[in-house]
Write a protein that holds these residues in place. Structure first.
Motif, PDB file in Angstrom:
ATOM      1  N   LYS A  78       1.953 -33.248  66.810  1.00  0.00           N
ATOM      2  CA  LYS A  78       3.344 -33.416  67.239  1.00  0.00           C
ATOM      3  C   LYS A  78       3.450 -33.385  68.763  1.00  0.00           C
ATOM      4  N   VAL A  79       2.686 -32.500  69.393  1.00  0.00           N
ATOM      5  CA  VAL A  79       2.688 -32.429  70.860  1.00  0.00           C
ATOM      6  C   VAL A  79       2.166 -33.743  71.435  1.00  0.00           C
ATOM      7  N   GLN A  80       1.063 -34.264  70.885  1.00  0.00           N
ATOM      8  CA  GLN A  80       0.505 -35.516  71.395  1.00  0.00           C
ATOM      9  C   GLN A  80       1.489 -36.668  71.241  1.00  0.00           C
ATOM     10  N   ASN A  81       2.129 -36.760  70.084  1.00  0.00           N
ATOM     11  CA  ASN A  81       3.113 -37.829  69.872  1.00  0.00           C
ATOM     12  C   ASN A  81       4.305 -37.668  70.810  1.00  0.00           C
TER      13      ASN A  81
ATOM     14  N   ASN B 131       6.393 -39.864  77.973  1.00  0.00           N
ATOM     15  CA  ASN B 131       5.863 -40.736  79.031  1.00  0.00           C
ATOM     16  C   ASN B 131       6.404 -42.158  78.907  1.00  0.00           C
ATOM     17  N   SER B 132       6.537 -42.653  77.685  1.00  0.00           N
ATOM     18  CA  SER B 132       7.094 -43.998  77.485  1.00  0.00           C
ATOM     19  C   SER B 132       8.539 -44.065  77.957  1.00  0.00           C
ATOM     20  N   SER B 133       9.293 -43.024  77.650  1.00  0.00           N
ATOM     21  CA  SER B 133      10.702 -43.035  78.059  1.00  0.00           C
ATOM     22  C   SER B 133      10.825 -42.964  79.576  1.00  0.00           C
ATOM     23  N   ILE B 134       9.952 -42.204  80.218  1.00  0.00           N
ATOM     24  CA  ILE B 134       9.975 -42.123  81.680  1.00  0.00           C
ATOM     25  C   ILE B 134       9.589 -43.468  82.287  1.00  0.00           C
ATOM     26  N   LEU B 135       8.575 -44.101  81.721  1.00  0.00           N
ATOM     27  CA  LEU B 135       8.153 -45.415  82.208  1.00  0.00           C
ATOM     28  C   LEU B 135       9.295 -46.424  82.091  1.00  0.00           C
ATOM     29  N   LYS B 136       9.957 -46.432  80.939  1.00  0.00           N
ATOM     30  CA  LYS B 136      11.097 -47.333  80.744  1.00  0.00           C
ATOM     31  C   LYS B 136      12.202 -47.038  81.740  1.00  0.00           C
TER      32      LYS B 136
END
Length: 175
Positions: free
Chosen positions: A140-143, A149-154
């Motif tokens: 769960k932590v890895q996901n 990180n994806s949301s920050i990148l977006k």
């Protein structure tokens, strides 16, 4: 591979200031936007605080689990940052003098070796993580880490697009 490199760069950017709050409360469905400081740069302290909160929420970590997990997690990220910083410095130096195929091959080998070292480091810390969290929570932590990180990148891409769109026509580069 490209996504991994981009996420690594984001993490490295925010690793410049690893001193941040260790306290993570209930963040509910809080907006994950990271505040910017007065110079318009993202705040590393805010990034890590929000990331910790997000991981605690998504993996449902107890106070005891988060107190045991985050020092290891932060230590791993700091070591990965240092490895990536060194390879960037070496790569920049090599690229300036990369006049022949042999020098370019050396640069590629250096990058590959660093990626291997990072993978070994992650494996080493996975064993440490298993000592403080059950496997179900580690997954769960890895996901959650990837989601964050994806949301920050977006968000960064959106911010960059909005900034470019708000420039006067004379300042925008020709297509």
């Amino acid at each position: 591979m490209k996504r991994t490199v981009i996420l690594s760069l984001i993490i490295c950017t925010f690793m410049l200031c690893p001193a941040y709050s260790q306290s993570a409360g209930d963040c509910g469905n809080e907006d994950m936007r990271i505040s910017q400081n007065n110079s318009g740069q993202f705040s590393a302290q805010e990034y890590w605080k929000r990331k910790h909160e997000y991981l605690v929420e998504k993996a449902k970590l107890t106070n005891e689990e988060k107190d045991a997990f985050f020092p290891l997690y932060d230590e791993l990220n700091h070591k990965k940052h240092e490895l990536n910083r060194k390879v960037r410095q070496q790569n920049q130096a090599v690229q300036k003098s990369c006049n022949n195929e042999e020098e370019c091959l050396k640069a590629l080998d250096l990058i590959a070796e660093t990626n291997i070292r990072i993978a070994k480091l992650e494996k080493e810390y996975l064993e440490k993580f298993k000592q403080v969290l059950p496997a179900s929570k580690l997954l769960k932590v890895q996901n959650a880490d990837d989601e964050f990180n994806s949301s920050i990148l977006k968000e960064m891409q959106k911010s960059k697009t909005q900034t470019a769109d708000s420039k006067p026509q004379s300042q925008q580069p020709a297509a």
